[in-house]
Write an enzyme that holds these catalytic residues in place. Structure first.
Site: not given
Ligand SMILES: NC(=O)C1=CN([C@@H]2O[C@H](COP(=O)(O)OP(=O)(O)OC[C@H]3O[C@@H](n4cnc5c(N)ncnc54)[C@H](O)[C@@H]3O)[C@@H](O)[C@H]2O)C=CC1
Ligand SMILES: O=C(O)C1=N[C@H](C(=O)O)C[C@H](O)C1
Length: 249
Positions: A13, A112, A142, A146, A152-153
């Protein structure tokens, strides 16, 4: 031009947000925070918020639950509003977000996308009519990278539905562990993981001889990136408090 600090900047992301921001003229990424510390773009990357001395207008966080507490400390100490999008948080961590929002504006949502925000409202309406008579099950799908389950959704949907049901439901995650018929007062939550599925959520209302299914599919991570950037711009200049998608749309 709003200055963004990107927490989790080297993740899937984080990379998507950095790419989307490049195509806009209302914001720029001035620094990243990521445990990896790798510099992949034109902005500096710090391994913790404490190391980041770069002035910014807003923080966007898509990282890991372990990043939350130091990030909230940093947001409050520097009075920088923050969009928290990381999922898999504990109830204590959600409480910490609520407490910290008294000191700095925070935006928090597990999804989001605009479509999921509407799905939550539709699911609440359906549950208000069918709850108590129909069985409710939530299925989320997913990608295989993941780490948290259920999503979370899915939990956000279950919590929203719970709020309109006549009785507090029991969340059931695992039907394998016990041999018994489904209880009337349950919400089943099921996680599927595979390939590059971006994010799919289905809320199933199953009654006698009829089934209503509400569903949402995200086709790309750009949906979440754009939502978070818009949330960040919305948050700049707001009063302290906790904001969510309902405030944005
Ligand atoms: N609210 C929303 O709409 C969405 C939420 N998410 C959530 O966002 C989070 C990240 O998702 P992705 O990018 O797919 O995961 P990812 O694993 O690809 O990226 C996570 C990044 O955070 C870094 N990281 C890990 N621990 C850390 C720490 N303590 N401090 C700083 N950086 C740290 C990692 O090195 C990595 O680069 C997940 O919890 C996911 O579920 C993802 C997509 C949509
Ligand atoms: O990890 C993801 O990719 C996503 N995480 C969020 C969640 O846990 O609901 C939102 C989205 O579906 C993508």
């Amino acid at each position: 031009m709003k200055r963004i600090v990107l927490s989790g900047c080297n993740g899937k992301m984080g990379r998507m947000i950095a790419s989307c921001v490049k195509g806009r003229d209302d914001c720029t990424v001035v620094a990243g925070i990521d445990v990896s510390g790798e510099v992949l773009d034109a902005f500096p990357v710090f391994t913790s918020p404490a190391g980041c001395q770069v002035e910014a207008d807003v923080i966007i966080d898509f990282s890991h639950p372990s990043a939350l507490a130091p990030l909230l400390d940093y947001a409050a100490a520097t009075r920088t509003p923050a969009v928290i999008a990381t999922t898999g948080l504990s109830s204590d961590q959600v409480a910490l977000i609520r407490e910290t929002s008294a000191r700095v504006p925070l935006f928090f949502t597990a999804n989001m996308s605009l479509g999921v925000n509407l799905l939550v409202e539709l699911a609440k309406k359906a549950a208000a009519v069918l709850g108590g008579q129909f069985d409710i099950e939530i299925i989320e799908k997913h990608h295989n990278q993941k780490i948290d389950a259920p999503s979370g959704t899915a939990l956000m949907l279950a919590d929203a539905i719970s709020g309109v049901l006549p009785e507090e439901p029991q969340y059931v995650y695992d039907r394998h562990a016990v041999r018994r018929k489904r209880g009337k007062n349950e919400i089943g939550l099921h996680a599927v993981r595979g390939g590059t599925i971006v994010g799919e959520h289905e809320v199933i209302f199953a009654g006698r001889d009829e089934v209503l299914t509400l569903s949402h599919s995200a086709m790309s991570k750009e949906v979440f990136a754009t939502g978070s950037i818009n949330a960040a711009l919305f948050l700049c200049g707001k009063e302290n408090g906790l904001y969510s998608m309902g405030d944005l749309v």
